[in-house]
Scaffold this active site. Structure first.
Site, PDB file in Angstrom:
ATOM      1  CG  ASP A 145      -1.971   1.052   1.178  1.00  0.00           C
ATOM      2  OD1 ASP A 145      -2.303   1.493   0.065  1.00  0.00           O
ATOM      3  OD2 ASP A 145      -2.463   1.455   2.250  1.00  0.00           O
TER       4      ASP A 145
ATOM      5  CD  GLU B 292       0.021   5.423  -4.215  1.00  0.00           C
ATOM      6  OE1 GLU B 292       0.401   5.798  -3.081  1.00  0.00           O
ATOM      7  OE2 GLU B 292      -0.679   4.427  -4.403  1.00  0.00           O
TER       8      GLU B 292
ATOM      9  CG  ASP C  78      -7.940   5.041  -0.039  1.00  0.00           C
ATOM     10  OD1 ASP C  78      -7.867   3.792   0.026  1.00  0.00           O
ATOM     11  OD2 ASP C  78      -7.142   5.799   0.522  1.00  0.00           O
TER      12      ASP C  78
HETATM   13  C1  GLC Z   1      -4.676   3.650   2.473  1.00  0.00           C
HETATM   14  C2  GLC Z   1      -5.196   2.442   1.719  1.00  0.00           C
HETATM   15  C3  GLC Z   1      -6.319   1.819   2.506  1.00  0.00           C
HETATM   16  C4  GLC Z   1      -5.815   1.443   3.886  1.00  0.00           C
HETATM   17  C5  GLC Z   1      -5.272   2.666   4.597  1.00  0.00           C
HETATM   18  C6  GLC Z   1      -4.630   2.318   5.939  1.00  0.00           C
HETATM   19  O1  GLC Z   1      -5.643   4.655   2.520  1.00  0.00           O
HETATM   20  O2  GLC Z   1      -5.607   2.796   0.431  1.00  0.00           O
HETATM   21  O3  GLC Z   1      -6.806   0.681   1.839  1.00  0.00           O
HETATM   22  O4  GLC Z   1      -6.860   0.896   4.645  1.00  0.00           O
HETATM   23  O5  GLC Z   1      -4.283   3.285   3.789  1.00  0.00           O
HETATM   24  O6  GLC Z   1      -3.603   1.415   5.799  1.00  0.00           O
END
Ligand code: GLC
Length: 823
Positions: free
Chosen positions: A415, A418, A500
């Protein structure tokens, strides 16, 4: 308006033919055209005359080149690659292409042009250091191509809202669109897929802009008949894919960028996630609740709260005192554990936090242009970021997963890659997005590169490191990685979700063109957060989302911290029943979906795709984005608006059946009932759908395989199976069963060929169900008349079962006369 500052290449000064390429020197600059395959040309133009060297992280795999025949034709040079022809104008350097039938495509409106760019013309204007590094990074190259009036433009990766992107500008620069202060320009998001599929009545062709620098497509937005390719980096480099069908284009694209990885079977089951299930007790209770309620489940995701203070590769020992036990308990219930990992490593040096100390000692973290370690803030506070362009860093990073794998964790969720970074701790006022400066040097001394060149690969290379780490550390298991950021080619390593989203009807609707577009870019294993990430979901929306989610190639429910819970039972018993049925249907469909995953792995064929993929000749279907095909047999028409209980459905040519009743439907368009929990699902006549028994987890064996036959047309299907778990499929441990349905003069014949391949499925019963107008007059199994069949008057189907012995069988059904009028 022509740009007076643009420089152009001018006349062709000389040219040279190589066995597989044409090299042209213009008054200024050089063009090189390679026949990468009979149906793929690579076109490169460099204003300086020097072409950039091949990068080790290039998403394109080396292919054996194809011969290219070159001849002079008046003012032009003619190129013949076999299935693609081209003509280069010696006056302007403009290129025009033709497919093997002579149909024109991708016509240049002039030669390539270039000029130095000001940072204000890029999306970097608002970054803290708004400077483009000197040299190639400032040099923008442009090329205009003609847009024929009837051509649509599809693909372009992860975008929002529309399927056909004509009349839009599309930037290619990975970012977290939800980060504070981020300026999202030209619909760029977490991932970049600088490629598209162009389609008009007789021809589909594709283009892959082979640039990892900031690039942009203007698809008739500025000038309605002009498609402009633009990239920074001082070289125009693109692949032309000759089609001529959408399927051929996706095949050509994935021949270049690699075929999508085959996920383990469990990963195609249902995943439950939340930011965050915060303790061992909570996770175990969750798994138990699924089992007690009889709702199938294959994976639970552990979001950032399993970590100790959000330090990657650690566990919070208060909340998860014994990770091995946590994962073991889940496995005991047939549930897999997926753990999140972010790239930001807490800057905690000399304090016993090994990933940080080791990372610094090994030179694994990115240093800014001034040579000091680059840092920024993420969940753990101030953090350092690995330089995945260095092969030794990627390997080191992959090895960091050892602890998670030793605890039994089954998959890695990459996650914030980017990467998403902010300039101060999250709760501090005025927090803004922070970027790695574009002039930052990456790749070490072996292969130095600028952030400006490699930014779009950060998530891609992180996901690759996680996958390769799993493959090295646990070679007998198929790795599984989920990633938020990525680039064209990430599909070789990871599954993607679209980041998201919101619990809104708009985002539910957007998921269809978004996932369909990803599929056209060769990224078939995709999904969005079911129920939506931000905001509180509610019953009707959740019901509509999960009934569509049944068909997302990757099916995961996920939601943000502080939102209303999004478990299948969180919206009351009525919605729970709908969610259970949706997830059960997913499990029933798994033999079909898993075969589709194998097909994707072989040719790139998307699981979820727009109608234009299967019906390119029906131009009236090209724009449809609220109905999609799931493989070649199923079409779904979900409901994405509140209060709606009927759906207008367009029917492509051919005969169609209602999946639930087996009844023929059409001709279209028609309005079908769509009460909550029952979106229209249509099956193409001639389909042989393979359905499994409902299982609570894919860890339970498949004991009954239903072969659902929809006559009305001849059809063939090959069921593809394997152990679902190991990489043995790469060595031939795959079972294939050819199934065929053929209408005869007075009925229908079903044949099952002997199973081939090196995998032996679990013992099971085969249940053949053939939809017919009337009970049969006679049924012969392997030449012998049999009475062992059953007529289901409700479904109007005959049922016949036998033990699956892997041998060939034939069922001949002689139709009877309808006793009552056909429906
Ligand atoms: C980011 C991710 C999301 C995750 C959050 C906390 O916003 O896109 O899926 O739950 O981080 O880790």
């Amino acid at each position: 308006m022509p740009d007076p500052e643009l420089q152009t290449c001018g006349l062709v000064a000389s040219w040279e033919a190589e066995p597989h390429a044409l090299v042209v020197r213009h008054a200024e600059g050089l063009t090189r055209i390679d026949a990468v395959a009979r149906d793929i040309l690579r076109v490169r133009f460099s204003p300086s005359g020097a072409l950039a060297p091949q990068r080790s992280w290039d998403p394109v795999a080396a292919l054996p080149p194809a011969p290219l025949r070159i001849s002079e034709a008046g003012e032009a040079l003619r190129l013949d690659g076999g299935a693609i022809q081209a003509v280069l104008d010696r006056g302007t350097g403009a290129l025009a292409c033709f497919d093997s039938r002579g149909l024109p495509f991708a016509h240049d409106l002039g030669g390539p042009a270039w000029r130095e760019l000001d940072v204000r013309e890029t999306p970097f204007e608002h970054t803290p250091e708004p400077e483009l590094p000197p040299g190639r990074a400032r040099m923008g190259v442009f090329l205009d191509k003609l847009i024929p009036p009837d051509e649509g433009y599809f693909g372009f990766g992860q975008r929002t809202v529309r399927l056909d992107r004509r009349h839009s500008r599309l930037g290619n620069w990975n970012l977290d669109p939800c980060a504070p202060g981020v300026r999202q320009e030209h619909d760029n998001r977490y991932q970049t897929h600088p490629c598209f599929l162009a389609l008009r009545p007789d021809i589909a062709w594709g283009l892959y802009l082979h640039s990892t620098w900031y690039s942009r497509f203007d698809v008739g937005a500025g000038r309605s008949q002009v498609l402009t390719l633009f990239t920074l980096g001082g070289e125009l480099d693109y692949y032309l894919l000759a089609g001529p069908t959408p399927a051929a284009v996706v095949e050509q694209l994935t021949r270049l960028t690699g075929r999508p990885a085959l996920p383990p079977l469990w990963a195609m089951g249902y995943h439950q996630s939340r930011w965050s299930y915060g303790s061992d007790a909570e996770v175990q209770a969750l798994a138990r609740a699924f089992r007690e309620r009889g709702i199938p489940l294959d994976a639970i995701h552990l979001d950032i709260d399993y970590m100790d203070g959000f330090r990657v590769f650690t566990w919070d020992r208060e909340r998860f005192p014994d990770p091995v036990h946590t994962v073991d308990q889940l496995h005991g219930q047939g549930v897999r554990a997926v753990a999140i990992i972010d790239p930001g490593v807490k800057k905690e040096l000399g304090d016993g936090y090994t990933p940080a100390d080791e990372g610094v000692a090994g030179g694994h973290f990115i240093a800014g242009p001034d040579g000091t370690l680059f840092s920024g803030w993420v969940w753990p506070g101030e953090a350092l970021f690995p330089d995945f362009c260095r092969p030794e860093t990627s390997r080191w990073w992959g090895d960091q997963h050892r602890g998670l794998l030793d605890a039994g964790v089954d998959g890695i969720w990459c996650d914030m890659n980017e990467p998403a970074i902010v300039d101060r701790p999250f709760p501090v006022r005025g927090v803004r997005n922070k970027s790695i400066p574009l002039a930052t040097r990456l790749g070490g001394s072996a292969e130095p590169a600028l952030e400006a060149e490699t930014h779009n690969l950060y998530g891609h290379l992180m996901a690759r490191a996680a996958t390769e780490g799993q493959a090295r550390l646990r070679p007998n298991r198929r790795p599984w990685t989920l990633t938020r950021s990525g680039h064209l080619g990430t599909h070789r390593w990871a599954v993607s979700w679209m980041g998201d989203n919101r619990s809104s009807w708009e985002d539910l609707g957007t998921s269809l063109p978004q996932l369909a577009s990803m599929g056209l870019c060769g990224s078939p294993h995709v999904g969005v957060d079911i129920g939506g990430f931000f905001d509180n979901c509610f019953g009707e929306l959740f019901a509509r989302w999960i009934e569509l989610g049944t068909f997302y190639p990757f099916m995961r429910c996920h939601t943000a911290l502080g939102t209303h819970p999004q478990q299948p039972w969180s919206f009351g018993p009525g919605i729970e029943a709908i969610a259970r049925a949706a997830i059960e249907l997913r499990y029933r469909l798994l033999p079909y979906l898993y075969t589709l995953a194998h097909r994707a792995h072989r040719t790139g064929e998307p699981l979820l795709r727009p109608l234009l993929y299967d019906f390119p000749d029906q131009t009236d279907l090209h724009q449809i984005e609220d109905q999609v095909m799931i493989g070649p047999c199923l079409m779904i028409a979900p409901v994405c608006r509140p209060g709606v209980r009927r759906r207008l459905v367009e029917l492509p040519a051919g005969s169609w059946h209602d999946f639930r009743t087996g009844a023929p439907v059409g001709p279209g368009p028609l309005v079908l009932p769509a009460p909550l929990g029952q979106i229209p699902i249509l099956v193409r006549a001639g389909s042989i759908l393979t359905l499994g028994n409902v299982r609570r987890t894919t860890a339970e064996p498949l004991t009954e395989l239903t072969l659902l036959v929809y006559p009305g047309a001849a059809g063939v299907w090959t069921l593809i199976e394997d152990d679902g778990e190991t990489p043995a499929h790469q060595e031939g441990a795959v079972a294939e069963t050819d199934l065929r349905i053929e209408p005869t003069g007075d009925g229908v014949t079903f044949t099952q060929a002997a199973r081939s391949g090196g995998f032996l499925p679990h013992p099971r019963t085969l249940l053949l169900r053939v939809h017919l107008e009337a009970p049969p007059a006679a049924v012969r199994l392997d030449g012998q008349e049999t009475r062992g069949w059953h007529w289901d008057p409700q479904q109007r189907a005959i049922e016949l079962s036998w033990a699956d012995d892997g041998k060939a069988h034939e069922v001949m059904i002689q139709e009877g006369r309808p006793r009552d009028p056909p429906r």
